[in-house]
Write a protein that holds these residues in place. Sequence first.
Motif, mmCIF file in Angstrom:
data_model
loop_
_atom_site.group_PDB
_atom_site.id
_atom_site.type_symbol
_atom_site.label_atom_id
_atom_site.label_comp_id
_atom_site.label_asym_id
_atom_site.label_seq_id
_atom_site.Cartn_x
_atom_site.Cartn_y
_atom_site.Cartn_z
ATOM 1 N N GLU A 265 0.917 -1.048 -0.030
ATOM 2 C CA GLU A 265 -0.250 -0.327 -0.139
ATOM 3 C C GLU A 265 0.953 1.328 -0.084
ATOM 4 O O GLU A 265 0.241 2.216 -0.921
ATOM 5 C CB GLU A 265 -0.932 -0.262 1.241
ATOM 6 N N GLU A 266 2.255 1.183 0.866
ATOM 7 C CA GLU A 266 2.916 2.340 0.716
ATOM 8 C C GLU A 266 2.996 2.278 -0.516
ATOM 9 O O GLU A 266 3.685 3.767 -0.864
ATOM 10 C CB GLU A 266 3.947 2.146 1.813
ATOM 11 N N LEU A 267 4.311 0.849 -1.280
ATOM 12 C CA LEU A 267 4.295 2.291 -2.068
ATOM 13 C C LEU A 267 4.213 2.022 -3.312
ATOM 14 O O LEU A 267 4.603 2.557 -4.184
ATOM 15 C CB LEU A 267 5.558 0.315 -2.469
ATOM 16 N N ARG A 268 2.630 1.926 -3.260
ATOM 17 C CA ARG A 268 1.770 2.302 -5.273
ATOM 18 C C ARG A 268 1.889 3.415 -3.982
ATOM 19 O O ARG A 268 1.418 3.940 -5.229
ATOM 20 C CB ARG A 268 0.313 1.334 -3.905
ATOM 21 N N TRP A 269 1.867 4.392 -3.337
ATOM 22 C CA TRP A 269 1.528 5.676 -3.098
ATOM 23 C C TRP A 269 2.501 6.188 -3.419
ATOM 24 O O TRP A 269 2.533 7.004 -3.894
ATOM 25 C CB TRP A 269 1.062 6.043 -1.909
ATOM 26 N N ALA A 270 3.272 5.593 -3.284
ATOM 27 C CA ALA A 270 4.843 6.770 -3.752
ATOM 28 C C ALA A 270 4.950 6.690 -4.818
ATOM 29 O O ALA A 270 5.019 7.380 -5.423
ATOM 30 C CB ALA A 270 6.135 5.761 -2.827
ATOM 31 N N LYS A 271 4.865 5.281 -5.477
ATOM 32 C CA LYS A 271 4.916 5.176 -7.050
ATOM 33 C C LYS A 271 3.922 6.574 -7.798
ATOM 34 O O LYS A 271 3.831 6.379 -8.831
ATOM 35 C CB LYS A 271 4.743 3.784 -7.533
ATOM 36 N N GLN A 272 2.182 6.247 -7.499
ATOM 37 C CA GLN A 272 1.523 6.762 -7.577
ATOM 38 C C GLN A 272 1.550 8.210 -8.055
ATOM 39 O O GLN A 272 1.942 9.417 -8.209
ATOM 40 C CB GLN A 272 -0.089 7.000 -7.390
ATOM 41 N N PHE A 273 2.530 9.560 -6.018
ATOM 42 C CA PHE A 273 2.429 10.591 -6.123
ATOM 43 C C PHE A 273 4.004 11.210 -6.114
ATOM 44 O O PHE A 273 4.326 11.752 -5.950
ATOM 45 C CB PHE A 273 1.939 10.612 -4.721
ATOM 46 N N LEU A 274 5.149 10.665 -5.857
ATOM 47 C CA LEU A 274 6.317 10.313 -6.307
ATOM 48 C C LEU A 274 7.037 10.181 -7.990
ATOM 49 O O LEU A 274 6.469 9.535 -8.240
ATOM 50 C CB LEU A 274 7.220 10.316 -4.834
ATOM 51 N N ASP A 275 8.308 11.088 -7.754
ATOM 52 C CA ASP A 275 8.530 10.552 -9.539
ATOM 53 C C ASP A 275 9.797 9.602 -8.402
ATOM 54 O O ASP A 275 10.721 10.426 -9.043
ATOM 55 C CB ASP A 275 8.852 12.088 -9.896
ATOM 56 N N ILE A 276 9.735 8.351 -8.285
ATOM 57 C CA ILE A 276 10.932 7.476 -7.979
ATOM 58 C C ILE A 276 11.122 6.222 -9.300
ATOM 59 O O ILE A 276 10.184 6.189 -10.172
ATOM 60 C CB ILE A 276 10.017 7.050 -7.145
#
Length: 425
Positions: A265-276
């Motif tokens: 869940e955290e990684l999906r959030w990071a992938k969606q909202f941060l340019d990583i």
Amino acid sequence: MARVALIKLFTGLNLAPAQLSGELLRAGHKSKIIYFKNYEDHLVGEAGNYEVADFSGRLYSIDGRELIWNCYKPFSDTEYELLINELRDFAPDVIGFSLYSGIIKESAQVTRKLREHFDVPIIWGGAGPTLEPELCIPHADLVCINEGEEVIVDLANRVDAGLPWDDIEGTWVKAADGTIIKHKNRPNIPLNNIAIPDWKRGNYVHINADQVKRGRFPQNLGREYPIMTQRGCPFSCSFCIESRYQEMFGKKDSLRRRSVDVVLEELRWAKQFLDIETILFYDDVFTVNPQWLREFLPRYKEEIGLPFWCYTYPTTHNVELLKSLKAAGCISITMGVQSGSERILRDYYNRPTKMTRVIEAGREIVEAGLTGFFDLITSNEFDREEDLRATFEFLLEFPKELKCVAFGEMISFPTYSYSLMSEQN
Ligand code: SF4
């Protein structure tokens, strides 16, 4: 709603301010994270031109240069002014410092300066205050011992409600008359309940070289997303903070891993909202708990699919496990070796490992097709000539494909069992 400013002196990986800010935001408070000043590495001959943090050390780069790490330029009046102005604009109800043992004096210096301008509770937390609260409490109003997620929210709730904050479990508090009140520790927190860390750029400020940069992470937090799926370590190396935490808070149940669902869940959030572009798993040893990995890795590949890096330990992987990491997207891995002498590993580092197994573990990394790195501590005071020769022989046998980015000398942090041996030596 309380307004909490979280100050991190010096750049470097630090997940704590992001995590604490995430907790505060989830609880309905407002937070701002300020990185104040940069650490720099300098050649030994030039380090005298800089301030150097305590527990700093020498680093031998692969091209043979000797560097001192954790140097910094003195805090200038302009930088203090920028910090005070940022805080004035934010108008904090609470100020928090995240620190380790090496920067107690610098944190005290900044805290003193801020007290001239802000009449709000100042809390210190992190590894330094947890290990040496008695050195920290003279400077702060509260010191947080161990994990701070619940403490910071409890403090913010009380300040917001106008309630007293001198009886918060998991803290030491300095009363108005100077008395130190030591509250009992909180148990380790269940990791599935922690918030998604706050990595929103808008909440970040970076002050260095007489400049303020808003909405920007310090330069070392770029397009890589740092995350821990676990806290704790199954091992207890004498020079590592994990062994000290195990002594202080109990080894049983200290190793905790978040559920696969929560991590994804955290990684999906990071992938969606941060340019990583890359994930960095900062678990002490990612390659433990094969059952968890069997569930996690295929789902990670399907739901996240970004290349990643992680840590391993010589006895916790085999080639099949490494191949399953690679299949899921692992591109590089770092293994702690620390010495080529079994005597040093066994008698002084409390990590008894056969060098034949370490060499085999290195070969498995190569066989699995991963880019491998290894950590090696040099210049420990217990090394005899035979130990240095053993390390030299080990390096000749260890696969050349594995790289060591730099060789660091042993640093004895206070209260660690290695440091106690060192004091007795
Ligand atoms: S394996 Fe690594 S993290 Fe674990 S105790 Fe040893 S040095 Fe620390």
